[in-house]
Design a protein around this motif. Structure first.
Motif, PDB file in Angstrom:
ATOM      1  N   GLU A  80       2.306   6.365   2.033  1.00 12.90           N
ATOM      2  CA  GLU A  80       1.510   5.415   2.768  1.00 12.90           C
ATOM      3  C   GLU A  80       0.568   4.513   1.532  1.00 12.90           C
ATOM      4  N   VAL A  81       0.039   3.803   2.062  1.00 17.90           N
ATOM      5  CA  VAL A  81      -0.776   2.545   0.997  1.00 17.90           C
ATOM      6  C   VAL A  81      -2.265   2.486   1.387  1.00 17.90           C
ATOM      7  N   SER A  82      -3.236   2.970   0.492  1.00 20.64           N
ATOM      8  CA  SER A  82      -4.390   2.750   0.795  1.00 20.64           C
ATOM      9  C   SER A  82      -5.020   1.440   0.927  1.00 20.64           C
ATOM     10  N   VAL A  83      -6.101   1.064   1.516  1.00 25.53           N
ATOM     11  CA  VAL A  83      -6.949  -0.006   1.234  1.00 25.53           C
ATOM     12  C   VAL A  83      -7.194  -0.279  -0.063  1.00 25.53           C
ATOM     13  N   ASP A  84      -7.530   0.560  -0.913  1.00 25.43           N
ATOM     14  CA  ASP A  84      -8.094   0.323  -2.212  1.00 25.43           C
ATOM     15  C   ASP A  84      -6.900  -0.108  -3.116  1.00 25.43           C
ATOM     16  N   MET A  85      -5.503   0.336  -2.744  1.00 26.11           N
ATOM     17  CA  MET A  85      -4.345   0.125  -3.271  1.00 26.11           C
ATOM     18  C   MET A  85      -4.024  -1.645  -2.974  1.00 26.11           C
ATOM     19  N   ILE A  86      -4.241  -1.814  -1.700  1.00 25.29           N
ATOM     20  CA  ILE A  86      -4.103  -3.206  -1.366  1.00 25.29           C
ATOM     21  C   ILE A  86      -5.157  -4.174  -1.743  1.00 25.29           C
ATOM     22  N   LYS A  87      -6.129  -3.898  -1.930  1.00 24.88           N
ATOM     23  CA  LYS A  87      -7.329  -4.609  -2.464  1.00 24.88           C
ATOM     24  C   LYS A  87      -7.083  -4.935  -3.939  1.00 24.88           C
ATOM     25  N   SER A  88      -6.552  -3.908  -4.652  1.00 21.06           N
ATOM     26  CA  SER A  88      -6.420  -3.831  -6.138  1.00 21.06           C
ATOM     27  C   SER A  88      -5.219  -4.659  -6.472  1.00 21.06           C
ATOM     28  N   THR A  89      -4.342  -5.214  -5.378  1.00 22.39           N
ATOM     29  CA  THR A  89      -3.096  -6.221  -5.813  1.00 22.39           C
ATOM     30  C   THR A  89      -3.832  -7.745  -5.739  1.00 22.39           C
ATOM     31  N   GLY A  90      -4.982  -7.659  -5.378  1.00 16.94           N
ATOM     32  CA  GLY A  90      -5.559  -9.326  -4.937  1.00 16.94           C
ATOM     33  C   GLY A  90      -5.637  -9.650  -3.456  1.00 16.94           C
ATOM     34  N   ALA A  91      -4.821  -8.775  -2.795  1.00 14.11           N
ATOM     35  CA  ALA A  91      -4.949  -9.135  -1.003  1.00 14.11           C
ATOM     36  C   ALA A  91      -6.421  -9.105  -0.669  1.00 14.11           C
ATOM     37  N   GLY A  92      -6.853  -9.853  -0.004  1.00 13.35           N
ATOM     38  CA  GLY A  92      -8.041  -9.979   0.773  1.00 13.35           C
ATOM     39  C   GLY A  92      -8.253  -9.535   2.220  1.00 13.35           C
ATOM     40  N   TRP A  93      -6.830  -9.395   2.780  1.00 12.93           N
ATOM     41  CA  TRP A  93      -6.767  -9.153   4.103  1.00 12.93           C
ATOM     42  C   TRP A  93      -5.698  -8.263   4.479  1.00 12.93           C
ATOM     43  N   THR A  94      -6.086  -7.411   5.567  1.00 11.67           N
ATOM     44  CA  THR A  94      -4.876  -6.775   6.090  1.00 11.67           C
ATOM     45  C   THR A  94      -4.721  -7.032   7.824  1.00 11.67           C
ATOM     46  N   ILE A  95      -3.250  -7.346   7.893  1.00 14.56           N
ATOM     47  CA  ILE A  95      -3.273  -7.052   9.655  1.00 14.56           C
ATOM     48  C   ILE A  95      -3.252  -5.762  10.125  1.00 14.56           C
ATOM     49  N   LEU A  96      -3.715  -5.315  11.448  1.00 13.64           N
ATOM     50  CA  LEU A  96      -3.769  -4.268  11.765  1.00 13.64           C
ATOM     51  C   LEU A  96      -3.554  -4.084  13.336  1.00 13.64           C
ATOM     52  N   GLY A  97      -2.874  -3.022  13.775  1.00 16.75           N
ATOM     53  CA  GLY A  97      -2.693  -2.975  15.199  1.00 16.75           C
ATOM     54  C   GLY A  97      -1.500  -3.865  15.655  1.00 16.75           C
ATOM     55  N   HIS A  98      -0.544  -4.392  14.955  1.00 19.68           N
ATOM     56  CA  HIS A  98       0.437  -5.200  15.316  1.00 19.68           C
ATOM     57  C   HIS A  98       1.322  -4.206  16.397  1.00 19.68           C
ATOM     58  N   SER A  99       1.663  -5.145  17.459  1.00 24.11           N
ATOM     59  CA  SER A  99       2.395  -4.477  18.503  1.00 24.11           C
ATOM     60  C   SER A  99       3.792  -3.651  17.916  1.00 24.11           C
ATOM     61  N   GLU A 100       4.307  -4.180  16.986  1.00 22.97           N
ATOM     62  CA  GLU A 100       5.314  -3.390  16.367  1.00 22.97           C
ATOM     63  C   GLU A 100       5.049  -1.978  15.698  1.00 22.97           C
TER      64      GLU A 100
END
Ligand code: PEP
Length: 253
Positions: A80-100
């Protein structure tokens, strides 16, 4: 007067290697100047690409998003990939709940509540996807399904939280099928989502919330869709894999 922003977000899904993704991001950045400054541009890459693409988009107007996040903060959750990990890459967003994710990985509204909570707490903005499948549309249940998905997740949040949440209406039957919802079909659902938000958070919050359309959106049909009063841009799958098409869509307001 509403404050909502027009946004075009590219969901790359599970496409491109890291070098290919870096090149695609460079192409998007190179063409981004063609797009009026007030239009938000976001690329949502696979997790593996976030750090490298962050280096490409840093200091540009192009923003970076993940496509998912873990529903736990950290710890023994292999793969799994945590929100803190994502944030630490420099990303500012995440998509959630995509139908796939809902369809293939058992993502439920309850899980999405946890994910949205974690994402917002980590300082990530969220693109929350909702949308009915073909069976639900043919049974005339599309308004009920979208209303329920919207309420089940977003009614757990505050008006303040809504400043960091974008909703994407993506009819499942239009995703990757070449079948676009007509501008009318999309508009009536967008208006319904806005009404649901107004009922909970008030008219101002509803007016200020960006609601994107997604489902076989391309340069040839984006203008008609984006001309609708409640459609504030697009979440783009296939057409986001070509910088020309992605930018062509962003030029359609
Ligand atoms: C998507 O999956 O978010 C999407 C809208 O895909 P496509 O544009 O390929 O239909």
């Amino acid at each position: 007067m509403n404050m909502r922003k027009n946004i075009v977000a590219g969901n790359w899904k599970m496409n491109t290697t890291v070098p290919e993704g870096v090149q695609l991001a460079k192409d998007v950045v190179a063409k981004a100047a063609e797009v009026p400054a007030e239009v938000g541009l976001i690329v949502a890459t696979p997790f593996t690409h976030l750090c490298a693409v962050a280096g490409v988009v840093e200091g540009t107007r192009v923003e970076l998003s993940a496509q998912n996040c873990a529903d736990k903060e950290k710890g023994a959750y292999t793969g799994e990939v945590s929100v803190d990990m994502i944030k630490s890459t420099g990303a500012g967003w995440t998509i959630l709940g995509h139908s796939e994710r809902r369809q293939y990985y058992g993502e439920t509204d309850a899980k999405l509540v946890e994910k949205v909570k974690l994402a917002l707490a980590a300082g990530l903005k969220v693109i929350l996807c909702v949308g009915e499948n073909l069976e639900e549309r043919e049974a005339g249940k599309h308004f009920d399904v979208v209303k329920a998905q919207t309420e089940n997740v977003l009614f757990n949040f505050t008006a303040e939280d809504m400043k960091n949440i974008v909703v994407a209406y993506e009819p499942v039957w239009a995703i990757g099928t070449g079948k676009t919802a007509t501008a009318e079909q999309a508009e009536e659902i967008h208006a319904c989502i806005r009404k649901v938000l107004a009922g909970k958070f008030g008219a101002q919050v509803a007016d200020d919330t960006t609601i994107l359309y997604g489902g076989s959106c391309k340069p040839s049909n984006a203008r008609e869709l984006f001309a609708q009063p409640d459609i504030d841009g697009g979440l783009i799958g296939g057409a986001a894999l070509k910088a020309d098409d992605f930018i062509g869509i962003a030029l359609s307001f």
